[in-house]
Each structure stands twice: as C-alpha cells, then as structure tokens.
Scaffold this motif. Structure first.
Motif, PDB file in Angstrom:
ATOM      1  N   LEU A 136      41.905  -9.245 -11.581  1.00 36.19           N
ATOM      2  CA  LEU A 136      41.211 -10.508 -11.281  1.00 36.19           C
ATOM      3  C   LEU A 136      40.785 -10.571  -9.825  1.00 36.19           C
ATOM      4  N   ILE A 137      41.680 -10.220  -8.931  1.00 37.72           N
ATOM      5  CA  ILE A 137      41.358 -10.269  -7.504  1.00 37.72           C
ATOM      6  C   ILE A 137      40.228  -9.300  -7.177  1.00 37.72           C
ATOM      7  N   THR A 138      40.225  -8.130  -7.804  1.00 36.65           N
ATOM      8  CA  THR A 138      39.156  -7.152  -7.543  1.00 36.65           C
ATOM      9  C   THR A 138      37.790  -7.714  -7.895  1.00 36.65           C
ATOM     10  N   VAL A 139      37.651  -8.298  -9.083  1.00 40.03           N
ATOM     11  CA  VAL A 139      36.335  -8.812  -9.481  1.00 40.03           C
ATOM     12  C   VAL A 139      35.934 -10.007  -8.615  1.00 40.03           C
ATOM     13  N   ALA A 141      30.492  -0.383 -10.605  1.00 39.37           N
ATOM     14  CA  ALA A 141      31.273   0.804 -10.263  1.00 39.37           C
ATOM     15  C   ALA A 141      32.544   0.425  -9.499  1.00 39.37           C
ATOM     16  N   MET A 142      32.432  -0.526  -8.578  1.00 40.23           N
ATOM     17  CA  MET A 142      33.613  -0.972  -7.837  1.00 40.23           C
ATOM     18  C   MET A 142      34.620  -1.622  -8.776  1.00 40.23           C
ATOM     19  N   LEU A 143      34.108  -2.386  -9.730  1.00 42.13           N
ATOM     20  CA  LEU A 143      34.984  -3.018 -10.702  1.00 42.13           C
ATOM     21  C   LEU A 143      35.678  -1.965 -11.572  1.00 42.13           C
ATOM     22  N   ALA A 144      34.929  -0.947 -11.983  1.00 41.75           N
ATOM     23  CA  ALA A 144      35.498   0.132 -12.802  1.00 41.75           C
ATOM     24  C   ALA A 144      36.604   0.863 -12.042  1.00 41.75           C
ATOM     25  N   LEU A 145      36.372   1.137 -10.771  1.00 40.71           N
ATOM     26  CA  LEU A 145      37.393   1.789  -9.954  1.00 40.71           C
ATOM     27  C   LEU A 145      38.614   0.891  -9.776  1.00 40.71           C
ATOM     28  N   GLY A 146      38.376  -0.412  -9.847  1.00 39.44           N
ATOM     29  CA  GLY A 146      39.476  -1.357  -9.716  1.00 39.44           C
ATOM     30  C   GLY A 146      40.529  -1.206 -10.801  1.00 39.44           C
ATOM     31  N   TYR A 172      41.444 -16.029 -17.973  1.00 41.37           N
ATOM     32  CA  TYR A 172      40.272 -15.449 -18.623  1.00 41.37           C
ATOM     33  C   TYR A 172      39.001 -16.271 -18.384  1.00 41.37           C
ATOM     34  N   LEU A 173      39.144 -17.558 -18.116  1.00 44.51           N
ATOM     35  CA  LEU A 173      37.973 -18.336 -17.704  1.00 44.51           C
ATOM     36  C   LEU A 173      37.443 -17.821 -16.366  1.00 44.51           C
ATOM     37  N   LEU A 174      38.359 -17.608 -15.423  1.00 44.29           N
ATOM     38  CA  LEU A 174      37.971 -17.074 -14.116  1.00 44.29           C
ATOM     39  C   LEU A 174      37.417 -15.657 -14.245  1.00 44.29           C
ATOM     40  N   TYR A 175      38.094 -14.841 -15.036  1.00 45.64           N
ATOM     41  CA  TYR A 175      37.686 -13.447 -15.192  1.00 45.64           C
ATOM     42  C   TYR A 175      36.298 -13.350 -15.822  1.00 45.64           C
ATOM     43  N   PHE A 176      36.088 -14.123 -16.883  1.00 45.47           N
ATOM     44  CA  PHE A 176      34.773 -14.145 -17.531  1.00 45.47           C
ATOM     45  C   PHE A 176      33.708 -14.655 -16.572  1.00 45.47           C
ATOM     46  N   GLY A 177      34.012 -15.713 -15.854  1.00 44.13           N
ATOM     47  CA  GLY A 177      33.034 -16.301 -14.947  1.00 44.13           C
ATOM     48  C   GLY A 177      32.579 -15.340 -13.867  1.00 44.13           C
ATOM     49  N   PHE A 178      33.521 -14.644 -13.261  1.00 40.26           N
ATOM     50  CA  PHE A 178      33.145 -13.704 -12.201  1.00 40.26           C
ATOM     51  C   PHE A 178      32.506 -12.438 -12.762  1.00 40.26           C
ATOM     52  N   LEU A 179      32.939 -11.992 -13.941  1.00 40.71           N
ATOM     53  CA  LEU A 179      32.260 -10.856 -14.575  1.00 40.71           C
ATOM     54  C   LEU A 179      30.795 -11.179 -14.854  1.00 40.71           C
TER      55      LEU A 179
END
Length: 254
Positions: free
Chosen positions: A241-244, A138-143, A121-128
């Motif tokens: 995670l990989i998508t974002v 939109a790409m993230l939503a499709l992910g 979640y540190l990585l996920y938050f950071g990239f978000l």
C-alpha cells in the motif's frame, strides 16, 4: 536439488501456484525464505502484463485497478490479506500480549479486521486507478519484490513471538546469513532500479519502507512480543500500500 526443494516449499506455502510435493524437513526449508521475493516477482510480472494489455486494448483505469488489486490475492491465495485482517483485529484489542496472540489464532473474523480490510482495499484501488504510465507500473511491480524482501529480512532479524507455528519453523530452519544476504540484495537491487526510473520517487519508496520496518518492529514487539506469520502478512500488505501511495503522489509532484 536442496535449493529447488526450498523453492517448491516457499511457493507451496506463500502462493497458490502448483508445485511438486516436497517433504517439509529443516534441510528442505533451509533456503525457502530466499524465494519469498520471487513470488513477488511473479505478482509484479502479471501486473505488468495486465497493464500492457489494458494500454493496448484501451481498457479504462478502473478495470485495470480492480484486476491489479486482485492479482496478488489470486497468486497468494489471500494468505497475506488474512494475516493483515487478523493482525488488525489483534491490534484493535485492549487485551495484553497473550490475549492479542490468542486473537491471531482465532479463526473468526472480527469487526475491526473487516473494517481495516475494506479501508485498505478502497485506498489500494483508488491509488492503483492513478497508475497510467509504464514507469509507474514498473515501480509498483518491483514493489511486490521489495515488500517480500522486507518481510524476509524481518524474519531473519526480529525475534518470533512464540516458539511454535510455521513461521518459527521457517525462521529456525533458515540459513540466516545466506537468506539475509540474498533478500537484502534483492531489496537493494529493486530499489536501485526504482531509483533509476525516478531518483526522487525511488528514494522516497526506499525511505518509506525503512521507516515502516522500524515502526513495525516497535509496534509488534510492544503489542505481541515478537513477530508471527500473521504480522508478516500485515507487513507485506502495508509495504504494498505504501509503495503505490508513494509512487502515485511522487509522480504528481515530480
């Protein structure tokens, strides 16, 4: 009517969205996995709505990222995060396949599961926090649709580690040709839209998910002897995670 019952069962199992009570029979579960990606579409739609609100009101990126990281948990009730944590615990064990399967069933949370969840979640938050334009959002939503499509495809194509549990019931009850066709079409359709938004990023996202699928197959077969509900949760979270990560890094490079 049977299709609607399958939809209700899918949402009842993989989300916290209220659904009518439906009897859990094999007939009613026949097409349930076809609707797993639809739950991802709900998550993606909420993320896009939140992103639009943030842009309109001038809410900073950190607030967007925090809520965006929480949206999948709110919609799903954390079922996939739970699977990610349990699988992380099991993979960190030096026991044999049977021991690892026992760890998956253990309701207690181990240290490695918590550590992996925090890092995740540190990585996920950071990239978000780096998502700043509509195309990337939109790409993230499709992910979210793609991650669940990959998961459904894995359930149809890979063997189960055990012949008990809800995943085994969903797998054996499913109309596999129809489910595989529908989820593959959803996966490829979303990938096509992502490629239209950005050819290089879209291709990189699709390639990354394909590589992850084969890595998942290799690890899960070797460590557990097959897939389980928990490992499917791990797969979905890793896809997200990989998508974002790919979208953000790709956006910086393109």
């Amino acid at each position: 009517m049977r299709v609607l019952k399958s939809l209700c069962l899918a949402f009842s199992m993989y989300s916290k969205i209220p659904m009518p009570n439906v009897y859990w029979s094999k007939e009613n579960m026949r097409y349930s996995l076809c609707f797993l990606p639809v739950i991802g579409a709900v998550v993606g739609g909420l993320l896009m709505a939140w992103f639009s609100i943030c842009l309109k009101l001038g809410i900073n990126n950190a607030c967007f990222a925090a809520a965006a990281a929480a949206i999948p948990v709110f919609v799903t009730g954390g079922i996939h995060t739970d699977g990610f944590i349990d699988t992380s615990d099991a993979l960190s064990s030096y026991g044999d396949k049977q021991k690892k399967l026992e760890i998956l069933k253990d309701p207690h949370v181990g240290a490695f599961g918590i550590i992996n969840a925090v890092v995740y979640y540190l990585l996920y938050f950071g990239f978000l926090n780096e998502i700043k334009i509509y195309g990337e959002a939109a790409m993230l939503a499709l992910g979210f649709v793609m991650s669940r499509s990959v998961c459904a495809v894995s359930i149809m194509m890979l063997r189960c580690a055990k012949n008990t549990g809800l995943l085994f019931k969903f797998s054996t009850a499913a109309n596999k040709p129809v489910t595989l066709a529908v989820t593959m079409l959803m996966l490829l359709g979303c990938a096509f839209v992502v490629i239209l938004l950005s050819a290089y990023i879209g291709a990189a996202v699709l390639l990354s998910l394909v590589i992850l699928f084969f890595y998942y197959r290799f690890v899960i077969y070797n460590k557990f002897g097959g897939i389980t509900g928990d490992t499917c949760g791990w797969l979905i979270k890793m896809c997200e995670l990989i998508t974002v990560i790919v979208v953000v890094i790709g956006g910086k490079l393109v």
